[in-house]
Design an enzyme around this catalytic site. Sequence first.
Site, short mmCIF file in Angstrom:
data_model
loop_
_atom_site.label_atom_id
_atom_site.label_comp_id
_atom_site.label_asym_id
_atom_site.label_seq_id
_atom_site.Cartn_x
_atom_site.Cartn_y
_atom_site.Cartn_z
N ILE A 112 0.99 -1.14 0.05
CA ILE A 112 -0.12 -0.12 0.02
C ILE A 112 0.86 1.30 0.05
O ILE A 112 0.35 2.49 -0.59
CB ILE A 112 -1.04 -0.01 1.30
N HIS A 144 3.45 1.50 -1.64
CA HIS A 144 4.03 1.98 -2.96
C HIS A 144 2.99 2.35 -3.76
O HIS A 144 3.08 3.23 -4.56
CB HIS A 144 4.45 0.64 -3.52
N LYS A 147 9.31 7.08 4.79
CA LYS A 147 10.16 6.00 5.51
C LYS A 147 11.32 5.78 5.41
O LYS A 147 12.01 5.63 6.49
CB LYS A 147 9.16 4.52 5.12
N GLY A 195 9.05 7.65 -0.58
CA GLY A 195 8.22 7.48 0.49
C GLY A 195 9.23 8.04 1.78
O GLY A 195 10.49 7.88 1.71
N SER A 250 8.06 -4.18 2.41
CA SER A 250 8.08 -5.26 2.02
C SER A 250 8.43 -6.53 2.74
O SER A 250 8.26 -7.77 2.61
CB SER A 250 8.82 -5.35 0.49
N ARG A 251 9.46 -6.06 3.69
CA ARG A 251 9.85 -6.81 4.58
C ARG A 251 8.93 -7.25 5.65
O ARG A 251 9.27 -8.42 6.27
CB ARG A 251 11.22 -6.18 5.44
#
Length: 281
Positions: free
Chosen positions: A34, A36, A150, A148, A187-188
């Site tokens: 989400i 991405h 993050k 992003g 993704s991790r």
Amino acid sequence: MLLIKTRKQLKEHLTSLDEKDSIGLVPTMGALHIGHTALVKRAVQENSVVVVTIFVNPTQFNNPKDLENYPQPLTTDLKILREIADHIIVFAPSVEVMYAENVKSVSYDFDGLDQVMEGAFRDGHFNGVGTIVEALLTLVEPTRAYFGEKDFQQLQIIKKLTEIRNIPVEIIGCPIVREANGLAYSSRNERLSKNIRNEASFIYKTLKAAKQKFGTKSAIKVKDWVTKQFEQHEDLKLEYIEIAQADTLKPMIRKHKNIKYRAFIAVYAEDVRLIDNIALN
């Protein structure tokens, strides 16, 4: 949706576009989530043409096992992108296409932005990031590129990259997208067990509490408090907690009213490394 796997085909397609078309670039390593899709949706809203790149870049992995374990579900990623918009261009090259026979990073001077936090724990990581991002920006020549927050340190380094390489593009940072429990989408996260994925919500809860304490306590005391919180949590191992200036990423020594600060954190949950950050003022 158009799937392209070679530089030549991508360049030919982009050259055929109207000069008035704005191009939005969203670089990813695939395994889309989400976070991405939020970047892609914004790019679609703000540009005539959107290029999403899917490429697991080997030169930004300092841990070979991490590279080996990185998911590459291209079919699923394409389905996700097709549901957002049918006119997205997906560039999914091989390592050979991007690096030929020289899988090696360029060495950059990022004015110290790459020496702290992630740079201190991941040797050569940001040279690898810079190498692939410069290659993609040069190839696509986008109007805007989306990243992003993050990976806030990466975002600042990419802005520095465009400055030192004189690349005419607007770099847009987009807010962190979080799971229902507060864990930053990554993704991790898919590699975490269900129980630990829930436990990892502790990372954001602790950052939010640190933000409250930052109003009345020194950076040293806030960092000490965070460290003690993780010492009491056996499933999560703190790698670092840092409070730094948002623009220079220099660790905070003394608080100044006109400077923006952020807290940055890296934590191991099982064998999965998670990062997060939060604006403090």
